[in-house]
Design a protein around this motif. Structure first.
Motif, PDB file in Angstrom:
ATOM      1  N   VAL A   1       0.836  -1.066   0.053  1.00 27.15           N
ATOM      2  CA  VAL A   1      -0.186  -0.069  -0.060  1.00 27.15           C
ATOM      3  C   VAL A   1       0.855   1.285   0.120  1.00 27.15           C
ATOM      4  N   ARG A   2       1.821   1.130   0.744  1.00 22.67           N
ATOM      5  CA  ARG A   2       2.901   2.160   0.981  1.00 22.67           C
ATOM      6  C   ARG A   2       3.474   2.762  -0.328  1.00 22.67           C
ATOM      7  N   ARG A   3       3.980   1.690  -1.067  1.00 21.13           N
ATOM      8  CA  ARG A   3       4.816   1.886  -2.229  1.00 21.13           C
ATOM      9  C   ARG A   3       4.107   1.987  -3.371  1.00 21.13           C
ATOM     10  N   ASN A   4       2.799   1.386  -3.420  1.00 24.65           N
ATOM     11  CA  ASN A   4       2.285   1.235  -4.897  1.00 24.65           C
ATOM     12  C   ASN A   4       0.933   2.283  -4.864  1.00 24.65           C
TER      13      ASN A   4
ATOM     14  N   PRO B   1       2.041   6.659  -3.527  1.00 21.56           N
ATOM     15  CA  PRO B   1       2.796   7.636  -4.413  1.00 21.56           C
ATOM     16  C   PRO B   1       1.587   7.991  -5.617  1.00 21.56           C
ATOM     17  N   ARG B   2       0.626   7.204  -5.698  1.00 16.90           N
ATOM     18  CA  ARG B   2      -0.559   7.397  -6.810  1.00 16.90           C
ATOM     19  C   ARG B   2      -1.403   8.707  -6.506  1.00 16.90           C
TER      20      ARG B   2
ATOM     21  N   LEU C   1     -11.372  11.963   3.927  1.00 19.51           N
ATOM     22  CA  LEU C   1     -11.112  10.682   4.293  1.00 19.51           C
ATOM     23  C   LEU C   1     -12.250   9.873   3.609  1.00 19.51           C
ATOM     24  N   ASP C   2     -13.138  10.285   2.912  1.00 18.95           N
ATOM     25  CA  ASP C   2     -14.162   9.663   2.238  1.00 18.95           C
ATOM     26  C   ASP C   2     -13.415   9.466   0.899  1.00 18.95           C
ATOM     27  N   ASP C   3     -12.811  10.548   0.340  1.00 15.15           N
ATOM     28  CA  ASP C   3     -12.222  10.435  -0.955  1.00 15.15           C
ATOM     29  C   ASP C   3     -10.979   9.583  -1.007  1.00 15.15           C
ATOM     30  N   LEU C   4     -10.139   9.513   0.162  1.00 14.12           N
ATOM     31  CA  LEU C   4      -9.280   8.538   0.364  1.00 14.12           C
ATOM     32  C   LEU C   4      -9.650   7.147   0.205  1.00 14.12           C
TER      33      LEU C   4
ATOM     34  N   TYR D   1     -11.013   1.628  -5.412  1.00 15.47           N
ATOM     35  CA  TYR D   1     -10.670   1.518  -6.739  1.00 15.47           C
ATOM     36  C   TYR D   1      -9.351   0.753  -6.962  1.00 15.47           C
ATOM     37  N   TRP D   2      -8.297   1.132  -6.056  1.00 18.82           N
ATOM     38  CA  TRP D   2      -7.147   0.505  -6.441  1.00 18.82           C
ATOM     39  C   TRP D   2      -7.205  -1.105  -5.950  1.00 18.82           C
TER      40      TRP D   2
END
Length: 411
Positions: A237-240, A243-244, A251-254, A260-261
């Motif tokens: 999660v941290r690396r892929n 960074p996107r 928080l809802d947008d996150l 989606y990811w």
């Protein structure tokens, strides 16, 4: 017990005509022993029948846990006690000792679990840049052991209620519940790492585990490889994913972007170890049905809906359908950027994105459709104060009252 030489000597003496009684006297053996020897064809060496150990039914389980990297006898003792073991730790340690060297060599090797057998859970910390200030958010990560399918959710804190609700949403995402879930020694799960059996766990979390019918397993202290799949998941999660991100509204947008990811990337990619897509292998996991009844620690907050179809929560206002104006409703903060509104009987009314800051108004146009001025709820009013006409007052000269006093006449 007789030796083979003594066995054949007694048989030879008996064959030469000596009685069993005399043979017993000169050999020092009992009459019954001599009788058994002379009537037996061949010498039977004495062997003690091995007694069954209390540990025998659990040896396969112990070896499997050791092969997985768990070499702590106290942890395994707790686990087999829950399975019914009634013996002591000494027997367990004696059994584990000759296998330790081999298992230590395998301890750092990746081990695989059966479909539906295990999941792993961990937290990750991330920071958002909000107006030049760093805002910390917490990532709940659950990885299925067999398929490597992931569920990730960003929340406001790592409290027990938040952890439980993240589990419930993860079970819904995966479509069921695994047999057991591995955790590090987070306080919301493990109360006392030195305790045994159920006493080791947070009682409330253990009640939740029973509610959803899975078994919590603490990972071996200072050995993160025992939950290496979820450790790798947090790093992924941290690396892929992280960074996107270019801009995050809230928080809802996150959580919208991480969802989606997960669907487009994380669970669809060809995994480097299994060489298959996690979403494909997830279909092979026989997960148990989840308990759809939510496990709540705290009651929802109640709010009165005003005549303009709004309720107040955390210094902001949110709309509800106009038919609920004047009603009392329940508000549930999901702590992941959303809030749900229910009737007092538990019927879901609507969901809102939580507003940041204070004094904002969040309105849904659909909540006001069909509303007319005639339909608009008007709160009850107090009775109006109606003025009354003053009664007539006859004005008399003061002399009249003097005459009344003097004459003793009452008016």
């Amino acid at each position: 017990m007789t030796t083979q030489e003594e066995f054949h000597m007694i048989k030879q003496i008996y064959a030469n005509g000596m009685s069993i009684t005399n043979i017993a006297k000169i050999t020092g053996r009992s009459w019954n022993t001599v009788k058994t020897i002379v009537t037996t064809e061949e010498h039977q060496p004495y062997s003690r029948k091995p007694s069954e150990s209390k540990l025998d039914p659990y040896k396969n389980y112990i070896l499997r846990r050791m092969n997985e990297g768990c070499l702590n006898a106290m942890i395994i003792l707790d686990e087999i006690i829950e399975l019914g073991y009634t013996g002591k730790v000494t027997i367990l340690r004696d059994f584990m000792r000759p296998h330790r060297k081999r298992c230590k060599q395998q301890a750092f090797k990746r081990f695989e679990t059966k479909p539906g057998e295990q999941a792993q859970v961990d937290w990750g910390e991330f920071y958002l840049d909000k107006g030049g200030k760093k805002k910390r958010v917490h990532a709940f990560v659950m990885v299925m052991g067999y398929s490597r399918a992931m569920y990730v959710e960003f929340v406001e804190n790592e409290k027990l209620q938040t952890l439980i609700e993240c589990h419930e949403r993860a079970f819904k995402f995966f479509g069921g519940v695994p047999e057991n879930i591995v955790y590090d020694n987070m306080r919301t799960v493990v109360k006392n790492i030195k305790a045994k059996g159920p006493e080791r766990f947070n009682k409330t979390f253990l009640a939740f585990a029973r509610h959803q019918a899975f078994k919590p397993i603490p990972s071996r202290a200072y050995h993160p490889q025992t939950k290496g799949k979820v450790e790798s998941g947090v790093k992924y999660v941290r690396r892929n994913f992280w960074p996107r991100l270019e801009a995050v509204i809230g928080l809802d947008d996150l959580n919208h972007q991480i969802k989606y990811w997960l669907e487009a990337t994380a669970n669809r990619r060809i995994h480097g170890t299994t060489h298959e897509a996690p979403e494909k292998r997830l279909n092979e996991e026989p997960l148990k049905p989840r308990n759809e009844t939510s496990f709540r620690l705290h009651a929802d907050e109640t709010r009165k809906v005003s005549s303009d179809c709004l309720l107040s929560f955390c210094s902001n206002k949110y709309s509800v359908p106009h038919k609920y104006a004047g009603h009392t409703v329940r508000v549930r903060d999901m702590l992941n950027g959303y809030m749900d509104i229910f009737t007092l009987s538990g019927e879901h009314i609507c969901t809102h994105v939580k507003r940041l800051g204070k004094h904002h108004v969040s309105k849904n146009k659909e909540h006001f459709e069909g509303l007319t001025s005639r339909d608009k709820f008007v709160a009850g009013t107090a009775p109006k104060l109606v003025s009354q006409k003053d009664s007539k007052v006859h004005i008399r000269p003061l002399k009249v009252y003097d005459d009344m006093i003097n004459s003793g006449v009452k008016s």
